[in-house]
Design a protein around this motif. Sequence first.
Motif, PDB file in Angstrom:
ATOM      1  N   TYR A   1      49.451 -27.582   3.881  1.00  0.00           N
ATOM      2  CA  TYR A   1      49.849 -26.473   4.737  1.00  0.00           C
ATOM      3  C   TYR A   1      49.915 -26.918   6.194  1.00  0.00           C
ATOM      4  N   GLY A   2      50.974 -26.506   6.874  1.00  0.00           N
ATOM      5  CA  GLY A   2      51.130 -26.806   8.283  1.00  0.00           C
ATOM      6  C   GLY A   2      52.365 -27.605   8.626  1.00  0.00           C
ATOM      7  N   LEU A   3      53.042 -28.156   7.614  1.00  0.00           N
ATOM      8  CA  LEU A   3      54.287 -28.868   7.904  1.00  0.00           C
ATOM      9  C   LEU A   3      55.330 -27.904   8.461  1.00  0.00           C
ATOM     10  N   ASP A   4      55.390 -26.707   7.893  1.00  0.00           N
ATOM     11  CA  ASP A   4      56.267 -25.669   8.436  1.00  0.00           C
ATOM     12  C   ASP A   4      55.398 -24.584   9.039  1.00  0.00           C
ATOM     13  N   ASN A   5      55.917 -23.844   9.985  1.00  0.00           N
ATOM     14  CA  ASN A   5      55.135 -22.786  10.627  1.00  0.00           C
ATOM     15  C   ASN A   5      55.894 -21.461  10.649  1.00  0.00           C
TER      16      ASN A   5
ATOM     17  N   LEU B   1      51.278 -16.692  12.381  1.00  0.00           N
ATOM     18  CA  LEU B   1      51.516 -15.918  11.156  1.00  0.00           C
ATOM     19  C   LEU B   1      51.929 -16.794   9.988  1.00  0.00           C
ATOM     20  N   SER B   2      51.590 -18.086  10.040  1.00  0.00           N
ATOM     21  CA  SER B   2      52.014 -19.045   9.025  1.00  0.00           C
ATOM     22  C   SER B   2      51.055 -19.090   7.842  1.00  0.00           C
ATOM     23  N   GLU B   3      51.484 -19.805   6.786  1.00  0.00           N
ATOM     24  CA  GLU B   3      50.637 -19.950   5.609  1.00  0.00           C
ATOM     25  C   GLU B   3      49.358 -20.716   5.937  1.00  0.00           C
TER      26      GLU B   3
ATOM     27  N   ASP C   1      43.626 -20.949   6.128  1.00  0.00           N
ATOM     28  CA  ASP C   1      42.463 -21.502   6.829  1.00  0.00           C
ATOM     29  C   ASP C   1      41.576 -20.399   7.397  1.00  0.00           C
ATOM     30  N   THR C   2      42.176 -19.293   7.845  1.00  0.00           N
ATOM     31  CA  THR C   2      41.378 -18.206   8.408  1.00  0.00           C
ATOM     32  C   THR C   2      40.605 -17.485   7.313  1.00  0.00           C
ATOM     33  N   VAL C   3      41.242 -17.250   6.179  1.00  0.00           N
ATOM     34  CA  VAL C   3      40.545 -16.652   5.036  1.00  0.00           C
ATOM     35  C   VAL C   3      39.371 -17.542   4.615  1.00  0.00           C
TER      36      VAL C   3
ATOM     37  N   TRP D   1      57.158 -16.549   1.385  1.00  0.00           N
ATOM     38  CA  TRP D   1      55.993 -17.151   0.725  1.00  0.00           C
ATOM     39  C   TRP D   1      56.420 -18.432  -0.001  1.00  0.00           C
ATOM     40  N   SER D   2      55.625 -19.478   0.115  1.00  0.00           N
ATOM     41  CA  SER D   2      55.851 -20.668  -0.715  1.00  0.00           C
ATOM     42  C   SER D   2      55.342 -20.392  -2.130  1.00  0.00           C
TER      43      SER D   2
END
Length: 531
Positions: free
Chosen positions: A127-131, A251-253, A258-260, A287-288
């Motif tokens: 996670y994090g390659l796309d935002n 607002l990214s995945e 990570d916040t959850v 959603w991915s």
Amino acid sequence: MPGSKVLGPTRPEEILEITVKVRRKAELPDLADWPKVPLSRGEAASAYGAEQSDVDLVAKVLTAHGLTLKGADLATRNIVFSGPISALESTFRTKLLRYDHAQGQYRGRKGSLNVPSELANVIVGIYGLDNRRVIRRRRRRFKEIASLAASTSSHRGFFPSELAELYDFPQGTGAGESIGILEFGGGFLPDDLEVFCKRVGVGIPQVVPVSVNHAPTNSDDDAVGEVMLDIEIVAGVCPEATIPVYFGPDLSERSLIDTVDKAIHDNRHKPAVLSISWGDFEESATWSDGTLDRVNDAFHEAALMGITICVAAGDDGSDDGAGDGHAHVDFPSSSPFVLAVGGTDLREDISGTTERVWKDGDGRRPAIGGTGGATGGGVSAHFPRPAFQADINIASVNPAAIAGRVVPDVAAHAQTDGRTTGYVVVLHGAPGLNGGTSASAPLWAALIGRINAAIRKTKGPNARVGYLTPLLYKPVVGGKALGAWASRDITDGDNISATIGGYRAGAGYDAVTGWGSPIGSKLLTALTQII
């Protein structure tokens, strides 16, 4: 994101930070019921966290590909790396591009992600390659009310403490409890909280901003109203609780996951209740593949740990902002491991109180082109119906749909017109009215905070509600479900905003307000006998 336009390639030398999630050392056990003995955070990490050998292998392989190890957490199974886009593209055999969209520019990827062969069975997510944006805020226009009086008896709208009284919450201040809130934008404004608490007549709780992935915790942007709404509702009902507020950077995945994870595995503040007022419809193309299941897996672990996660069911009725004519439910409220909270319209006058389903105009917010707003609710298209809802016979209005998880479980006041009803909040020093299921979710979190505090006094320091949702469907008095016995049944109204239709309130459980709005003292009485 649908409707995007490619602007061009990303800069190869740009440095990104990503989260790599690895497999669990053991799969989570099935959880069809309420866990009588919840796991501690340490026990969950020991039994279901990551193996150190997996972390070491991933670190060895990916650093050999030119990435830099930034940190690892065995409990969340998250390993953080940074590196130039050129190395990331080469390592995971994908292509990152710059896109333009009506909601702003973002970085997206073209093609699948691939991991080095040595890690084929170890890595479960990157996670994090796309935002790109995958969740949205329940944004409403904040309207000042110049004539709002300081007295609780002469203002328009409801202070949270007044709703606590109308819903017969058990007495208390939430002392000793930790009630967490997840935010994805905005910031905490201490001066506004001080003004709010003074107006309500309660002490100022300990609010602890927690930054996730370097997120600012004091941004005064267009999401700050959402943040202060959540905080002030919990503060108004539980002024002696600790309120950790977890800020994701966007607002990214990656931000969502990570916040959850941070909130669930926070060993410092140890929240027993969490509130989330953000999400998007399940079938959203943003959603991915696998993301809903990855977040749901974290909620599953939280349920085993005895954490109740209160999630707003959405503010756009059965359409849920999709605009495709079909009915949808909002994720993460559709997870079977959360308490999905819908919205009602509660009115009080000299003749008493009335309460019906919250629906204004066409049931969709002006922010997405509608003329009002309405509670979310319906049948999941992704998550099968959980065992605790086996006796709920509600079918989706969509053709050929699965018998999915039904949303919501419960409800509370959500309606606001910015003039005569809603939740009284303070923003930028001025009072105003706000609402939506973004308000009913933290109100339920505060109720559970009060109940947990009361249970600790009678049952001991480690006693608490735990994973509440399945208990609501259990028979307690004369064969009546706990949710039915401890709720005010809402039987008037609907949440129809999709062309195909929606759902109507009726006697007993329904897919608009669940079991209904809370009768807090009865809920405490029943839970005290169970726990």
